[in-house]
Write a protein that holds these residues in place. Structure first.
Motif, PDB file in Angstrom:
ATOM      1  N   HIS A  17     -45.388 -14.990 -72.962  1.00 46.03           N
ATOM      2  CA  HIS A  17     -45.814 -16.360 -73.238  1.00 46.03           C
ATOM      3  C   HIS A  17     -46.785 -16.870 -72.176  1.00 46.03           C
ATOM      4  CE1 HIS A  17     -43.162 -17.844 -76.587  1.00 46.03           C
ATOM      5  NE2 HIS A  17     -42.664 -16.639 -76.353  1.00 46.03           N
ATOM      6  N   ASP A  20     -49.886 -13.227 -72.100  1.00 49.68           N
ATOM      7  CA  ASP A  20     -50.174 -12.603 -73.384  1.00 49.68           C
ATOM      8  C   ASP A  20     -50.173 -11.077 -73.339  1.00 49.68           C
ATOM      9  OD1 ASP A  20     -50.535 -13.109 -76.129  1.00 49.68           O
ATOM     10  OD2 ASP A  20     -52.651 -12.568 -75.971  1.00 49.68           O
ATOM     11  N   GLN A  81     -44.297 -25.948 -72.415  1.00 53.23           N
ATOM     12  CA  GLN A  81     -44.923 -26.404 -73.656  1.00 53.23           C
ATOM     13  C   GLN A  81     -44.474 -25.545 -74.832  1.00 53.23           C
ATOM     14  OE1 GLN A  81     -49.063 -26.356 -72.628  1.00 53.23           O
ATOM     15  NE2 GLN A  81     -48.815 -28.057 -71.191  1.00 53.23           N
ATOM     16  N   ASP A  82     -44.341 -24.243 -74.610  1.00 53.37           N
ATOM     17  CA  ASP A  82     -43.901 -23.365 -75.703  1.00 53.37           C
ATOM     18  C   ASP A  82     -42.485 -23.702 -76.155  1.00 53.37           C
ATOM     19  OD1 ASP A  82     -46.285 -22.084 -75.889  1.00 53.37           O
ATOM     20  OD2 ASP A  82     -45.595 -20.162 -75.099  1.00 53.37           O
ATOM     21  N   LYS A  84     -40.831 -26.553 -75.587  1.00 54.29           N
ATOM     22  CA  LYS A  84     -40.678 -27.942 -76.002  1.00 54.29           C
ATOM     23  C   LYS A  84     -41.409 -28.254 -77.304  1.00 54.29           C
ATOM     24  CE  LYS A  84     -40.589 -31.367 -73.049  1.00 54.29           C
ATOM     25  NZ  LYS A  84     -40.954 -32.288 -71.952  1.00 54.29           N
ATOM     26  N   TYR A  85     -42.617 -27.754 -77.455  1.00 50.22           N
ATOM     27  CA  TYR A  85     -43.461 -28.198 -78.568  1.00 50.22           C
ATOM     28  C   TYR A  85     -43.825 -27.107 -79.556  1.00 50.22           C
ATOM     29  CZ  TYR A  85     -43.900 -31.910 -75.163  1.00 50.22           C
ATOM     30  OH  TYR A  85     -43.610 -32.890 -74.259  1.00 50.22           O
ATOM     31  N   ARG A  86     -43.575 -25.832 -79.233  1.00 52.94           N
ATOM     32  CA  ARG A  86     -43.964 -24.758 -80.139  1.00 52.94           C
ATOM     33  C   ARG A  86     -42.760 -24.008 -80.702  1.00 52.94           C
ATOM     34  NH1 ARG A  86     -47.848 -24.028 -75.745  1.00 52.94           N
ATOM     35  NH2 ARG A  86     -49.636 -25.313 -76.298  1.00 52.94           N
ATOM     36  N   LYS A  87     -41.612 -24.673 -80.644  1.00 48.46           N
ATOM     37  CA  LYS A  87     -40.403 -24.162 -81.306  1.00 48.46           C
ATOM     38  C   LYS A  87     -39.970 -22.784 -80.812  1.00 48.46           C
ATOM     39  CE  LYS A  87     -40.119 -27.683 -84.125  1.00 48.46           C
ATOM     40  NZ  LYS A  87     -39.105 -28.695 -83.926  1.00 48.46           N
ATOM     41  N   PHE A  88     -39.783 -22.669 -79.483  1.00 54.88           N
ATOM     42  CA  PHE A  88     -39.235 -21.443 -78.918  1.00 54.88           C
ATOM     43  C   PHE A  88     -37.981 -21.773 -78.113  1.00 54.88           C
ATOM     44  CE2 PHE A  88     -43.605 -20.007 -79.623  1.00 54.88           C
ATOM     45  CZ  PHE A  88     -43.374 -18.762 -80.197  1.00 54.88           C
ATOM     46  N   ARG A 128     -37.207 -32.290 -82.070  1.00 62.94           N
ATOM     47  CA  ARG A 128     -37.262 -30.935 -81.517  1.00 62.94           C
ATOM     48  C   ARG A 128     -36.125 -30.084 -82.027  1.00 62.94           C
ATOM     49  NH1 ARG A 128     -37.254 -30.998 -75.350  1.00 62.94           N
ATOM     50  NH2 ARG A 128     -39.069 -32.289 -75.749  1.00 62.94           N
TER      51      ARG A 128
END
Ligand SMILES: [Zn+2]
Length: 131
Positions: A17, A20, A81-82, A84-88, A128
């Motif tokens: 994450h 990459d 951010q991943d 909290k906001y990108r559903k991980f 969330r």
């Protein structure tokens, strides 16, 4: 390993994450190099713990810790951010395990009956799906 999962991982290998890069066997969510490079606060081991100072007088607590520094534009910022906001949510759980594994040998949890996360507004939690 089931054949479907084997093929899926061969075609779409899990990636770090933070950088990459393709993850190696045994790595989850973040590669070993990025995990090693996350800057630890060491707040749990200092007398003037900034986390304890932040919550002093606001809520009753025995100890406070933050395992990693958060800085905008850092790998930690990408990870936060991943999850909290990108559903991980699995990434959040994984980083929690890393923090716990690193704090456990320090005695930080000795005598602790419960851990309490920083609370979040119910509306954000609903959107969330987790804290
Ligand atoms: Zn990486």
């Amino acid at each position: 390993m089931k054949i479907g999962r084997f093929i899926a991982e061969a075609l779409f290998p899990a990636r770090c994450h933070a950088c990459d890069a393709a993850l190696m066997a045994g790595e989850r969510f973040i590669c070993a190099r990025c995990l090693h490079d996350l800057v630890r606060t060491r707040y749990h081991s200092v007398d003037d713990n900034p986390m304890a100072e932040r919550f002093a007088g606001l809520i009753p607590f025995q100890r406070a810790a933050a395992q990693f520094f958060y800085r905008p534009e850092s790998d930690m910022a990408v990870l936060v951010q991943d999850f909290k906001y990108r559903k991980f949510p699995g990434l959040a759980r994984y980083l929690g395990h890393v923090a716990a594994d690193e704090l456990l040998p320090t005695g930080f949890f000795y005598g602790v009956d419960a851990l309490v996360p920083v609370p979040m507004h119910w509306r954000k939690r609903t959107l969330r799906g987790y804290n």
